[in-house]
Scaffold this motif. Structure first.
Motif, short mmCIF file in Angstrom:
data_model
loop_
_atom_site.label_atom_id
_atom_site.label_comp_id
_atom_site.label_asym_id
_atom_site.label_seq_id
_atom_site.Cartn_x
_atom_site.Cartn_y
_atom_site.Cartn_z
N THR A 164 -6.25 3.81 -11.50
CA THR A 164 -6.43 3.18 -10.20
C THR A 164 -7.41 4.03 -9.38
O THR A 164 -8.14 4.86 -9.95
CB THR A 164 -5.07 3.01 -9.47
OG1 THR A 164 -5.29 2.29 -8.25
CG2 THR A 164 -4.39 4.33 -9.18
N ARG A 206 -1.94 -0.71 -3.70
CA ARG A 206 -3.07 0.13 -3.35
C ARG A 206 -2.62 1.57 -3.09
O ARG A 206 -1.55 1.82 -2.53
CB ARG A 206 -3.77 -0.41 -2.11
CG ARG A 206 -4.33 -1.81 -2.26
CD ARG A 206 -5.48 -1.87 -3.27
NE ARG A 206 -6.18 -3.13 -3.19
CZ ARG A 206 -5.85 -4.22 -3.86
NH1 ARG A 206 -4.82 -4.20 -4.66
NH2 ARG A 206 -6.55 -5.33 -3.74
N SER A 221 0.85 -1.19 0.00
CA SER A 221 0.00 0.00 0.00
C SER A 221 0.88 1.24 0.00
O SER A 221 1.91 1.28 0.69
CB SER A 221 -0.91 0.04 1.23
OG SER A 221 -1.84 -1.04 1.21
N THR A 227 -8.11 4.02 -2.15
CA THR A 227 -8.84 2.98 -1.44
C THR A 227 -8.82 3.14 0.07
O THR A 227 -9.47 2.36 0.77
CB THR A 227 -8.28 1.58 -1.78
OG1 THR A 227 -6.90 1.51 -1.39
CG2 THR A 227 -8.39 1.30 -3.27
#
Length: 254
Positions: free
Chosen positions: A106, A61, A33, A109
Motif C-alpha cells: 500500500t 487508506r 482511513s 496517502t
C-alpha cells in the motif's frame, strides 16, 4: 438534496513491543482511513508493518501520524523545537512509514499530526510552518488532516497542500472550536449514544455542542474515533451505524 460523504479515521499501530493498545484489526474493519503511528510517540517497526498490511488487505487508506519524539509521554507533551529540527523529524517519520507501507503493498496517502503536536500547531505558526514544509518536501500531493481554521491549515494552504478538516467523535470542544485539554475533566467522552448523536449533528448539521452549552459551527470531512479509548470498537461501530442510518456515505477522502 444529496446526502454528505464523510471519512472515518482512527489512530492505530500504537502498541510497542509486547505492549498492545486497542484492537487494530477490529477498528480496521470499521474505519475508512488509518492514522498509523510512525515510531516517535508509539509503534515499533514490526507492529507498524503488520498494521499497514492489515489496512491494505481491507483497502483502508494509510496515513502517517507524525508526532514529537516522545515515546514516554505518548506524544502528548509539548516540545519546544527549532523549526528545522521539527521539519526533519516529520520528514523522517513519513519516510519510515512510507517504506513499511510500500512493503505491505500500500502507500501513505495523507499526513495527520498527533497529540501535543496536533494541538500546538492549531495556534503556533512557526511549528505549523515546519510541519507543512515537511509534508510538502516529501510529496506536495499529500493531503493533511487537521482542525479547520488552524495555523497549520493556513501554512499548508500557502504551500498548496490539500487540507482536510476533521472532527472528533469522542472529544469535548471549547467554545472557540478547539479541543478541551485531556488534563481537564470531561475532555474524553464515553457515552456511546451521545457520541453517535454528536457525530450525526456534526456531519448532518455542521454543528456541535461545546462544553459551556453553546452550539458552535464545525467543518468536517473526516471523523476521528480514537482507537485507544475505552470501548473504542463499540464507539466506532455506533458512529458508523448511525451515519449509515442517516444516509451518509462513508468513504476515504483520498
Amino acid at each position: 438534496m444529496p446526502k454528505p460523504t464523510v471519512d472515518l479515521n482512527a489512530d492505530l499501530g500504537e502498541g510497542f513491543g509486547v505492549w498492545r493498545l486497542g484492537d487494530d484489526d477490529a477498528m480496521l474493519d470499521i474505519v475508512t482511513s488509518a492514522n498509523v503511528a510512525c515510531g516517535f510517540h508509539a509503534g515499533d517497526p514490526a507492529e507498524l508493518a503488520r498494521v499497514c498490511q492489515a489496512a491494505a488487505q481491507r483497502s483502508v487508506r494509510v496515513g502517517a501520524q507524525v508526532s514529537y519524539r516522545d515515546l514516554a509521554g505518548f506524544g502528548r507533551r509539548y516540545i519546544d523545537m527549532a523549526p528545522e529540527d521539527l521539519t526533519a523529524d516529520v520528514i523522517y517519520q513519513i519516510g519510515a512509514l512510507q517504506a513499511l507501507a510500500t512493503a505491505a503493498g500500500t502507500t501513505v496517502t495523507y499526513v495527520k499530526p498527533h497529540g501535543a503536536l496536533y494541538n500546538t500547531i492549531v495556534t503556533d505558526r512557526a511549528q505549523a510552518d515546519a510541519v507543512a514544509a515537511a509534508v510538502h518536501a516529501v510529496d506536495p500531493r499529500l493531503p493533511v488532516l487537521g482542525l479547520a481554521g488552524s495555523a497549520f491549515f493556513a501554512a499548508a494552504e500557502e504551500l498548496g497542500l490539500r487540507t482536510v478538516p476533521e472532527a472528533f467523535a469522542d472529544r469535548a470542544y471549547r467554545p472557540d472550536g478547539q479541543l478541551v485539554s485531556r488534563r481537564e475533566p470531561g475532555a474524553v467522552l464515553h457515552d456511546v449514544d451521545d457520541i453517535a448523536n454528536r457525530v450525526a449533528s456534526m456531519v448532518g448539521d455542521g454543528r456541535v455542542r461545546a462544553v459551556d452549552g453553546s452550539t458552535i459551527p464545525i467543518t468536517v470531512k473526516s471523523v476521528c474515533v480514537h482507537g485507544d479509548s475505552p470501548g473504542a470498537v463499540r464507539i466506532a461501530t455506533a458512529v458508523r451505524d448511525r451515519l449509515a442510518a442517516d444516509g451518509v456515505t462513508l468513504e476515504a477522502f483520498t
